[in-house]
Design a protein around this motif. Structure first.
Motif, PDB file in Angstrom:
ATOM      1  N   ASP A 227       0.951  -1.187   0.047  1.00  0.00           N
ATOM      2  CA  ASP A 227      -0.047   0.085  -0.019  1.00  0.00           C
ATOM      3  C   ASP A 227       0.730   1.211   0.044  1.00  0.00           C
ATOM      4  O   ASP A 227       1.201   1.874   0.998  1.00  0.00           O
ATOM      5  N   LEU A 228       1.121   1.579  -1.349  1.00  0.00           N
ATOM      6  CA  LEU A 228       2.481   2.628  -1.205  1.00  0.00           C
ATOM      7  C   LEU A 228       1.965   3.818  -0.686  1.00  0.00           C
ATOM      8  O   LEU A 228       2.807   4.776  -0.371  1.00  0.00           O
ATOM      9  N   ASN A 229       0.649   4.366  -0.910  1.00  0.00           N
ATOM     10  CA  ASN A 229       0.239   5.696  -0.532  1.00  0.00           C
ATOM     11  C   ASN A 229      -0.400   5.763   0.601  1.00  0.00           C
ATOM     12  O   ASN A 229      -1.017   6.461   1.124  1.00  0.00           O
ATOM     13  N   ASP A 231      -3.233   4.431   1.979  1.00  0.00           N
ATOM     14  CA  ASP A 231      -4.582   4.992   2.165  1.00  0.00           C
ATOM     15  C   ASP A 231      -5.580   3.695   2.573  1.00  0.00           C
ATOM     16  O   ASP A 231      -6.549   3.537   2.553  1.00  0.00           O
ATOM     17  N   VAL A 233      -5.674   0.544   1.051  1.00  0.00           N
ATOM     18  CA  VAL A 233      -5.926  -0.308   0.306  1.00  0.00           C
ATOM     19  C   VAL A 233      -4.804  -0.627  -1.040  1.00  0.00           C
ATOM     20  O   VAL A 233      -4.132   0.353  -1.202  1.00  0.00           O
ATOM     21  N   VAL A 234      -4.599  -1.746  -1.464  1.00  0.00           N
ATOM     22  CA  VAL A 234      -3.627  -1.691  -2.600  1.00  0.00           C
ATOM     23  C   VAL A 234      -4.550  -1.922  -3.865  1.00  0.00           C
ATOM     24  O   VAL A 234      -5.402  -2.638  -4.147  1.00  0.00           O
ATOM     25  N   ASP A 235      -4.276  -0.914  -4.521  1.00  0.00           N
ATOM     26  CA  ASP A 235      -5.110  -0.679  -6.075  1.00  0.00           C
ATOM     27  C   ASP A 235      -4.211   0.131  -6.994  1.00  0.00           C
ATOM     28  O   ASP A 235      -3.167   0.088  -7.046  1.00  0.00           O
ATOM     29  N   ASP A 238      -1.606   2.573  -6.193  1.00  0.00           N
ATOM     30  CA  ASP A 238      -0.087   2.110  -5.977  1.00  0.00           C
ATOM     31  C   ASP A 238       0.537   1.451  -7.024  1.00  0.00           C
ATOM     32  O   ASP A 238       1.630   1.603  -7.038  1.00  0.00           O
TER      33      ASP A 238
HETATM   34 CA   LIG Z   1      -2.895   2.462  -1.631  1.00  0.00          CA
END
Ligand SMILES: [Ca+2]
Ligand SMILES: [Ca+2]
Ligand SMILES: [Ca+2]
Length: 273
Positions: A227-229, A231, A233-235, A238
């Protein structure tokens, strides 16, 4: 994490539970003419005293520093308060815990007995939240009407309030918004003389007798590295960050080999929300 936090505050962590001692406690001593308090006395009092004390009321106030011992984002699942009742001249009395709605202090006033001592700077009194400059809206303390817990208190012994659903809500609110953590007020039988009960404070020399709040909680899930940003969720957002950093050291170097490439893309897709 909980264990580390608890150690720094003198608590004892057991798995996902923590035991806290009050970080302040005091007694509101009803008196129309003088300002009395028990900031650093070894006892706090609740109930109505006898004729020697002119039949005035006592209310105990106590606070626990939840946010320093429980990880932010945790879900509280149980909370119980254990007090050592150290002296009384009456039999069973119902003692009620409610959440305070205004901040209050613990100064250096000291006495062993429930008659108290002249308030020192920063002490809570019947009139004051912080003597001598700040006041309760209602003399005797500002607190909600909803009851957090009740306990019948008789002779000298340990007594435990809760866990109750309302105590859990109180502690959760103090974790989530520590600036509104003003603790609980304990009131006794205020309708009859000589009902007062004496409880140990955090200043009691006997550590085992100090007020203890046992909290059990579920910690928040660990952050997902994909979850790079951050937030939750991984979407696609990211994925975009990862692709924008393709063939560079990151962000998105999920396998920590120094470059963002197909292996990292595979990890991100495997963690897709
Ligand atoms: Ca994310
Ligand atoms: Ca105290
Ligand atoms: Ca990599």
């Amino acid at each position: 994490m909980a264990a580390i936090a608890a150690l720094t505050t003198g608590g004892v962590a057991i798995g996902d539970s923590v035991v806290l001692v009050t970080d302040r406690d005091n007694t509101l001593i009803q008196d129309q003419f003088t300002n009395l308090s028990l900031g650093i006395g070894p006892y706090m009092f609740a109930g109505r005293v006898g004729p020697n004390g002119e039949g005035m009321l006592r209310r105990a106030v106590m606070r626990f520093d939840i946010a320093s011992a429980v990880p932010a984002g945790s879900t509280i699942t149980a909370a119980s308060l254990k007090l050592w009742m150290a002296g009384t001249n009456s039999g069973n009395q119902t003692m009620v815990l409610r959440r305070l709605t205004r901040d209050w202090g613990e100064g250096n006033s000291f006495a062993f007995g429930g008659l108290g001592a002249p308030a020192e700077e920063g002490d809570a009194t019947w009139q004051h939240t912080f003597y001598p400059t700040e006041f309760w809206d209602a003399p005797g303390g500002d607190f909600v009407s909803v009851v957090s817990a009740t306990k019948t208190v008789g002779g000298v012994n340990f007594y435990t309030w809760g866990s109750t659903a309302q105590m859990v809500l109180d502690v959760q609110s103090w974790l989530d918004n520590s600036t509104a953590n003003f603790g609980w007020i304990l009131t006794g039988n205020e309708s009859a003389l000589q009902t007062v009960k004496k409880f140990s404070t955090r200043e009691d020399e006997l550590e085992a007798n100090r007020p203890r709040l046992t909290i059990t909680f579920t910690p928040p899930p660990p952050p997902n590295p994909a979850d790079l940003n951050n937030d939750g969720v991984v979407d696609g957002a990211d994925l975009g960050l990862l692709l924008a950093a393709w063939n560079t050291p990151g962000p998105g170097d999920l396998d920590n080999n120094g470059v963002v490439d197909g292996a990292d893309l595979g990890l991100l897709l495997a963690a897709w929300s």
